[in-house]
Design a protein around this motif. Structure first.
Motif, PDB file in Angstrom:
ATOM      1  N   TRP A   1      89.267  44.113  71.382  1.00  0.00           N
ATOM      2  CA  TRP A   1      89.486  43.066  72.373  1.00  0.00           C
ATOM      3  C   TRP A   1      88.709  43.338  73.662  1.00  0.00           C
ATOM      4  CZ3 TRP A   1      92.677  43.061  76.964  1.00  0.00           C
ATOM      5  CH2 TRP A   1      92.886  41.789  77.500  1.00  0.00           C
ATOM      6  N   SER A   2      88.585  44.622  74.028  1.00  0.00           N
ATOM      7  CA  SER A   2      87.889  44.950  75.275  1.00  0.00           C
ATOM      8  C   SER A   2      86.379  45.134  75.100  1.00  0.00           C
ATOM      9  CB  SER A   2      88.498  46.198  75.908  1.00  0.00           C
ATOM     10  OG  SER A   2      88.338  47.300  75.054  1.00  0.00           O
ATOM     11  N   SER A   3      85.894  45.406  73.874  1.00  0.00           N
ATOM     12  CA  SER A   3      84.463  45.667  73.706  1.00  0.00           C
ATOM     13  C   SER A   3      83.751  44.711  72.760  1.00  0.00           C
ATOM     14  CB  SER A   3      84.258  47.094  73.193  1.00  0.00           C
ATOM     15  OG  SER A   3      84.711  47.203  71.852  1.00  0.00           O
ATOM     16  N   TYR A   4      84.488  44.027  71.902  1.00  0.00           N
ATOM     17  CA  TYR A   4      83.940  43.117  70.891  1.00  0.00           C
ATOM     18  C   TYR A   4      82.990  43.813  69.916  1.00  0.00           C
ATOM     19  CZ  TYR A   4      86.132  39.433  73.514  1.00  0.00           C
ATOM     20  OH  TYR A   4      87.066  38.661  74.140  1.00  0.00           O
ATOM     21  N   GLU A   5      83.223  45.091  69.673  1.00  0.00           N
ATOM     22  CA  GLU A   5      82.486  45.811  68.633  1.00  0.00           C
ATOM     23  C   GLU A   5      83.206  45.576  67.312  1.00  0.00           C
ATOM     24  OE1 GLU A   5      79.709  47.705  68.498  1.00  0.00           O
ATOM     25  OE2 GLU A   5      79.272  47.178  70.580  1.00  0.00           O
ATOM     26  N   LEU A   6      82.490  45.069  66.336  1.00  0.00           N
ATOM     27  CA  LEU A   6      83.074  44.667  65.059  1.00  0.00           C
ATOM     28  C   LEU A   6      83.764  45.824  64.336  1.00  0.00           C
ATOM     29  CD1 LEU A   6      83.402  42.602  62.757  1.00  0.00           C
ATOM     30  CD2 LEU A   6      81.142  43.298  61.968  1.00  0.00           C
ATOM     31  N   GLN A   7      83.239  47.028  64.477  1.00  0.00           N
ATOM     32  CA  GLN A   7      83.784  48.156  63.722  1.00  0.00           C
ATOM     33  C   GLN A   7      85.234  48.468  64.103  1.00  0.00           C
ATOM     34  OE1 GLN A   7      81.981  49.130  61.217  1.00  0.00           O
ATOM     35  NE2 GLN A   7      83.600  50.460  60.514  1.00  0.00           N
ATOM     36  N   TRP A   8      85.642  48.190  65.344  1.00  0.00           N
ATOM     37  CA  TRP A   8      87.034  48.426  65.732  1.00  0.00           C
ATOM     38  C   TRP A   8      87.988  47.552  64.928  1.00  0.00           C
ATOM     39  CZ3 TRP A   8      87.767  52.751  67.848  1.00  0.00           C
ATOM     40  CH2 TRP A   8      86.894  53.272  68.776  1.00  0.00           C
ATOM     41  N   LYS A   9      87.589  46.335  64.654  1.00  0.00           N
ATOM     42  CA  LYS A   9      88.425  45.452  63.842  1.00  0.00           C
ATOM     43  C   LYS A   9      88.501  45.964  62.404  1.00  0.00           C
ATOM     44  CE  LYS A   9      88.864  40.762  62.195  1.00  0.00           C
ATOM     45  NZ  LYS A   9      88.650  41.097  60.802  1.00  0.00           N
ATOM     46  N   ASN A  10      87.405  46.491  61.891  1.00  0.00           N
ATOM     47  CA  ASN A  10      87.409  47.065  60.541  1.00  0.00           C
ATOM     48  C   ASN A  10      88.329  48.283  60.464  1.00  0.00           C
ATOM     49  OD1 ASN A  10      85.587  45.137  59.687  1.00  0.00           O
ATOM     50  ND2 ASN A  10      83.815  46.431  60.098  1.00  0.00           N
ATOM     51  N   PHE A  11      88.260  49.147  61.474  1.00  0.00           N
ATOM     52  CA  PHE A  11      89.168  50.298  61.517  1.00  0.00           C
ATOM     53  C   PHE A  11      90.624  49.834  61.529  1.00  0.00           C
ATOM     54  CE2 PHE A  11      85.825  53.003  63.916  1.00  0.00           C
ATOM     55  CZ  PHE A  11      85.231  53.367  62.722  1.00  0.00           C
ATOM     56  N   ALA A  12      90.904  48.811  62.328  1.00  0.00           N
ATOM     57  CA  ALA A  12      92.277  48.297  62.418  1.00  0.00           C
ATOM     58  C   ALA A  12      92.739  47.757  61.068  1.00  0.00           C
ATOM     59  CB  ALA A  12      92.367  47.216  63.489  1.00  0.00           C
ATOM     60  N   SER A  13      91.864  47.076  60.352  1.00  0.00           N
ATOM     61  CA  SER A  13      92.240  46.530  59.050  1.00  0.00           C
ATOM     62  C   SER A  13      92.587  47.630  58.057  1.00  0.00           C
ATOM     63  CB  SER A  13      91.108  45.673  58.490  1.00  0.00           C
ATOM     64  OG  SER A  13      90.870  44.567  59.314  1.00  0.00           O
ATOM     65  N   TRP A  14      91.792  48.696  58.043  1.00  0.00           N
ATOM     66  CA  TRP A  14      92.071  49.796  57.119  1.00  0.00           C
ATOM     67  C   TRP A  14      93.344  50.543  57.498  1.00  0.00           C
ATOM     68  CZ3 TRP A  14      90.279  50.367  52.473  1.00  0.00           C
ATOM     69  CH2 TRP A  14      89.073  49.767  52.135  1.00  0.00           C
ATOM     70  N   MET A  15      93.535  50.767  58.781  1.00  0.00           N
ATOM     71  CA  MET A  15      94.754  51.455  59.208  1.00  0.00           C
ATOM     72  C   MET A  15      95.996  50.604  58.948  1.00  0.00           C
ATOM     73  SD  MET A  15      93.707  53.413  62.675  1.00  0.00           S
ATOM     74  CE  MET A  15      94.966  54.657  62.585  1.00  0.00           C
ATOM     75  N   LEU A  16      95.830  49.299  59.017  1.00  0.00           N
ATOM     76  CA  LEU A  16      96.950  48.395  58.753  1.00  0.00           C
ATOM     77  C   LEU A  16      97.391  48.494  57.301  1.00  0.00           C
ATOM     78  CD1 LEU A  16      98.811  46.308  59.967  1.00  0.00           C
ATOM     79  CD2 LEU A  16      97.074  44.580  59.536  1.00  0.00           C
ATOM     80  N   ILE A  17      96.439  48.645  56.391  1.00  0.00           N
ATOM     81  CA  ILE A  17      96.797  48.820  54.974  1.00  0.00           C
ATOM     82  C   ILE A  17      97.605  50.104  54.788  1.00  0.00           C
ATOM     83  CG2 ILE A  17      95.865  49.202  52.652  1.00  0.00           C
ATOM     84  CD1 ILE A  17      95.669  46.317  53.690  1.00  0.00           C
ATOM     85  N   GLY A  18      97.164  51.195  55.406  1.00  0.00           N
ATOM     86  CA  GLY A  18      97.911  52.449  55.318  1.00  0.00           C
ATOM     87  C   GLY A  18      99.293  52.333  55.923  1.00  0.00           C
ATOM     88  N   ALA A  19      99.395  51.650  57.057  1.00  0.00           N
ATOM     89  CA  ALA A  19     100.694  51.471  57.706  1.00  0.00           C
ATOM     90  C   ALA A  19     101.627  50.648  56.834  1.00  0.00           C
ATOM     91  CB  ALA A  19     100.510  50.802  59.069  1.00  0.00           C
ATOM     92  N   LEU A  20     101.082  49.633  56.159  1.00  0.00           N
ATOM     93  CA  LEU A  20     101.914  48.810  55.281  1.00  0.00           C
ATOM     94  C   LEU A  20     102.375  49.582  54.046  1.00  0.00           C
ATOM     95  CD1 LEU A  20     100.109  45.368  55.535  1.00  0.00           C
ATOM     96  CD2 LEU A  20     102.383  45.964  56.374  1.00  0.00           C
ATOM     97  N   VAL A  21     101.541  50.474  53.537  1.00  0.00           N
ATOM     98  CA  VAL A  21     101.960  51.309  52.397  1.00  0.00           C
ATOM     99  C   VAL A  21     103.122  52.204  52.811  1.00  0.00           C
ATOM    100  CG1 VAL A  21     101.241  53.209  50.888  1.00  0.00           C
ATOM    101  CG2 VAL A  21      99.759  51.222  51.177  1.00  0.00           C
ATOM    102  N   PHE A  22     102.975  52.877  53.954  1.00  0.00           N
ATOM    103  CA  PHE A  22     104.061  53.739  54.439  1.00  0.00           C
ATOM    104  C   PHE A  22     105.303  52.921  54.759  1.00  0.00           C
ATOM    105  CE2 PHE A  22     100.918  56.967  54.679  1.00  0.00           C
ATOM    106  CZ  PHE A  22     101.577  58.169  54.780  1.00  0.00           C
ATOM    107  N   ASN A  23     105.119  51.757  55.362  1.00  0.00           N
ATOM    108  CA  ASN A  23     106.244  50.900  55.703  1.00  0.00           C
ATOM    109  C   ASN A  23     106.952  50.416  54.439  1.00  0.00           C
ATOM    110  OD1 ASN A  23     108.045  49.142  56.888  1.00  0.00           O
ATOM    111  ND2 ASN A  23     106.510  47.807  57.752  1.00  0.00           N
ATOM    112  N   GLY A  24     106.204  50.021  53.435  1.00  0.00           N
ATOM    113  CA  GLY A  24     106.804  49.557  52.188  1.00  0.00           C
ATOM    114  C   GLY A  24     107.599  50.651  51.493  1.00  0.00           C
ATOM    115  N   LEU A  25     107.059  51.871  51.485  1.00  0.00           N
ATOM    116  CA  LEU A  25     107.787  52.978  50.857  1.00  0.00           C
ATOM    117  C   LEU A  25     109.031  53.356  51.661  1.00  0.00           C
ATOM    118  CD1 LEU A  25     104.732  55.094  49.705  1.00  0.00           C
ATOM    119  CD2 LEU A  25     106.297  53.780  48.264  1.00  0.00           C
ATOM    120  N   ALA A  26     108.943  53.294  52.983  1.00  0.00           N
ATOM    121  CA  ALA A  26     110.142  53.534  53.811  1.00  0.00           C
ATOM    122  C   ALA A  26     111.166  52.432  53.600  1.00  0.00           C
ATOM    123  CB  ALA A  26     109.749  53.623  55.289  1.00  0.00           C
ATOM    124  N   TRP A  27     110.689  51.198  53.412  1.00  0.00           N
ATOM    125  CA  TRP A  27     111.604  50.087  53.164  1.00  0.00           C
ATOM    126  C   TRP A  27     112.322  50.272  51.828  1.00  0.00           C
ATOM    127  CZ3 TRP A  27     111.148  45.807  49.662  1.00  0.00           C
ATOM    128  CH2 TRP A  27     112.107  44.822  49.870  1.00  0.00           C
TER     129      TRP A  27
END
Length: 142
Positions: free
Chosen positions: A39-65
């Motif tokens: 949001w502050s730099s508009y570098e595309l790679q930050w959004k890609n990093f966020a997408s990959w980390m979101l998948i990992g967070a959802l896996v951990f969240n699903g297993l905790a659920w």
């Protein structure tokens, strides 16, 4: 020092459940930080990093659920915390899935909605982790 006769109460989390619960929080925080960096730099790679980390967070969240389902089944009937904990993890998972769909959009279309959803999921994940790990009690303390 813990006394030798001190035991965990019956509502304690399984260590694997606690691992998944505690593992989702830094991943959701990473998503938030990457969204802010994009949001502050508009570098595309930050959004890609966020997408990959979101998948990992959802896996951990699903297993905790899934672990919270077991905690809900074996919970004491007079305690309301396992239901709230279960619902918080479910809401975090649903908002995380929505955030994943937002991140799948075009780069320009994903902001600021992705950032707002990341803030909300971090708050929900922190509250759920607080409630889940607060069930660790030593002895007969309730």
């Amino acid at each position: 020092m813990i006394r030798a006769d001190a035991r965990h109460s019956g509502t304690a989390l399984h260590p694997l459940h606690a691992f998944f619960l505690a593992g989702m929080v830094p991943l959701f925080i990473g998503v938030l930080l990457n969204d802010y960096a994009y949001w502050s730099s508009y570098e595309l790679q930050w959004k890609n990093f966020a997408s990959w980390m979101l998948i990992g967070a959802l896996v951990f969240n699903g297993l905790a659920w899934l672990g919270s389902i077991f905690s809900l089944v074996r919970a004491d009937k007079r305690m309301g915390k396992p239901v709230i904990y279960f619902l918080l993890l479910l809401a975090t998972f649903v908002l995380g899935i929505l955030n994943s769909f937002i991140h799948a959009k075009d780069v320009w279309a994903s902001m600021p909605t992705g950032l707002i959803l990341s803030v909300i999921t971090v708050i929900l994940a922190c509250i759920a982790t607080w409630l889940g790990l607060a069930s660790w009690r030593v002895g007969g303390v309730r």
